[in-house]
Design a protein around this motif. Structure first.
Motif, PDB file in Angstrom:
ATOM      1  N   LEU A 130       0.841  -1.208   0.000  1.00 45.78           N
ATOM      2  CA  LEU A 130       0.000   0.000   0.000  1.00 45.78           C
ATOM      3  C   LEU A 130       0.874   1.254   0.000  1.00 45.78           C
ATOM      4  O   LEU A 130       0.595   2.212  -0.728  1.00 45.78           O
ATOM      5  N   ALA A 131       1.911   1.245   0.834  1.00 50.28           N
ATOM      6  CA  ALA A 131       2.803   2.409   0.923  1.00 50.28           C
ATOM      7  C   ALA A 131       3.496   2.664  -0.410  1.00 50.28           C
ATOM      8  O   ALA A 131       3.636   3.818  -0.831  1.00 50.28           O
ATOM      9  N   MET A 132       3.916   1.608  -1.094  1.00 50.61           N
ATOM     10  CA  MET A 132       4.596   1.780  -2.377  1.00 50.61           C
ATOM     11  C   MET A 132       3.649   2.341  -3.438  1.00 50.61           C
ATOM     12  O   MET A 132       4.080   2.982  -4.382  1.00 50.61           O
ATOM     13  N   GLU A 133       2.346   2.132  -3.241  1.00 50.01           N
ATOM     14  CA  GLU A 133       1.347   2.672  -4.160  1.00 50.01           C
ATOM     15  C   GLU A 133       0.817   4.018  -3.693  1.00 50.01           C
ATOM     16  O   GLU A 133      -0.070   4.593  -4.329  1.00 50.01           O
ATOM     17  N   GLY A 134       1.327   4.524  -2.560  1.00 47.18           N
ATOM     18  CA  GLY A 134       0.894   5.810  -2.033  1.00 47.18           C
ATOM     19  C   GLY A 134      -0.507   5.786  -1.461  1.00 47.18           C
ATOM     20  O   GLY A 134      -1.146   6.826  -1.339  1.00 47.18           O
ATOM     21  N   LYS A 135      -0.978   4.601  -1.078  1.00 50.48           N
ATOM     22  CA  LYS A 135      -2.329   4.454  -0.533  1.00 50.48           C
ATOM     23  C   LYS A 135      -2.305   4.507   0.991  1.00 50.48           C
ATOM     24  O   LYS A 135      -1.263   4.282   1.616  1.00 50.48           O
ATOM     25  N   PRO A 136      -3.472   4.783   1.596  1.00 53.73           N
ATOM     26  CA  PRO A 136      -3.543   4.806   3.069  1.00 53.73           C
ATOM     27  C   PRO A 136      -3.160   3.445   3.657  1.00 53.73           C
ATOM     28  O   PRO A 136      -3.499   2.397   3.098  1.00 53.73           O
ATOM     29  N   LEU A 137      -2.467   3.500   4.787  1.00 52.92           N
ATOM     30  CA  LEU A 137      -2.021   2.281   5.447  1.00 52.92           C
ATOM     31  C   LEU A 137      -3.027   1.848   6.501  1.00 52.92           C
ATOM     32  O   LEU A 137      -3.766   2.660   7.044  1.00 52.92           O
ATOM     33  N   GLN A 138      -3.028   0.558   6.788  1.00 51.61           N
ATOM     34  CA  GLN A 138      -3.935  -0.013   7.776  1.00 51.61           C
ATOM     35  C   GLN A 138      -3.241  -0.077   9.130  1.00 51.61           C
ATOM     36  O   GLN A 138      -2.050  -0.363   9.218  1.00 51.61           O
ATOM     37  N   ARG A 139      -4.019   0.184  10.189  1.00 52.57           N
ATOM     38  CA  ARG A 139      -3.497   0.023  11.540  1.00 52.57           C
ATOM     39  C   ARG A 139      -3.293  -1.459  11.809  1.00 52.57           C
ATOM     40  O   ARG A 139      -4.037  -2.298  11.303  1.00 52.57           O
ATOM     41  N   ILE A 140      -2.273  -1.773  12.583  1.00 52.13           N
ATOM     42  CA  ILE A 140      -1.996  -3.149  12.976  1.00 52.13           C
ATOM     43  C   ILE A 140      -2.067  -3.221  14.495  1.00 52.13           C
ATOM     44  O   ILE A 140      -1.552  -2.337  15.190  1.00 52.13           O
ATOM     45  N   ASN A 141      -2.729  -4.268  15.002  1.00 52.27           N
ATOM     46  CA  ASN A 141      -2.894  -4.405  16.446  1.00 52.27           C
ATOM     47  C   ASN A 141      -1.553  -4.362  17.176  1.00 52.27           C
ATOM     48  O   ASN A 141      -0.564  -4.909  16.687  1.00 52.27           O
ATOM     49  N   PRO A 142      -1.548  -3.741  18.347  1.00 55.33           N
ATOM     50  CA  PRO A 142      -0.312  -3.699  19.138  1.00 55.33           C
ATOM     51  C   PRO A 142       0.003  -5.072  19.715  1.00 55.33           C
ATOM     52  O   PRO A 142      -0.838  -5.973  19.731  1.00 55.33           O
ATOM     53  N   LEU A 143       1.214  -5.205  20.215  1.00 51.64           N
ATOM     54  CA  LEU A 143       1.629  -6.426  20.901  1.00 51.64           C
ATOM     55  C   LEU A 143       0.897  -6.494  22.230  1.00 51.64           C
ATOM     56  O   LEU A 143       0.847  -5.518  22.967  1.00 51.64           O
ATOM     57  N   ARG A 144       0.338  -7.639  22.525  1.00 53.36           N
ATOM     58  CA  ARG A 144      -0.350  -7.848  23.799  1.00 53.36           C
ATOM     59  C   ARG A 144       0.446  -8.863  24.607  1.00 53.36           C
ATOM     60  O   ARG A 144       0.851  -9.889  24.088  1.00 53.36           O
TER      61      ARG A 144
END
Length: 88
Positions: free
Chosen positions: A73-87
């Motif tokens: 996504l970043a290489m295409e300049g698109k919005p990135l998705q949030r990734i869950n934090p470490l629990r």
């Protein structure tokens, strides 16, 4: 500004648009920063305190596929998705 895709234990995880290869992310903890290779879950550059680095590398292993999707996504300049934090 680089998008923050996750935060945990005082560590902020960023990924930059149109960044250089190999696929990687930036982990920032206070004045420390490390660049982490996604495919190998290894430090490419920089430094983090040992205890924080262990957490970042464990998180990388758990979320490798999501990180690679965000890289594309970043290489295409698109919005990135949030990734869950470490629990713990």
């Amino acid at each position: 500004m680089s998008p923050n895709i996750s935060s945990f234990e005082g560590i902020n995880i960023f990924m930059q648009w149109n960044d250089h290869i190999p696929p990687h992310f930036h982990a920032v903890y206070g004045e420390f920063e490390a660049i982490i290779d996604i495919k190998n879950c290894a430090v490419l550059a920089g430094i983090l305190p040992k205890s924080k680095l262990k957490l970042v590398l464990a998180w990388c292993v758990l979320h490798r596929e999501e990180l690679l999707v965000n890289w594309e996504l970043a290489m295409e300049g698109k919005p990135l998705q949030r990734i869950n934090p470490l629990r713990r």
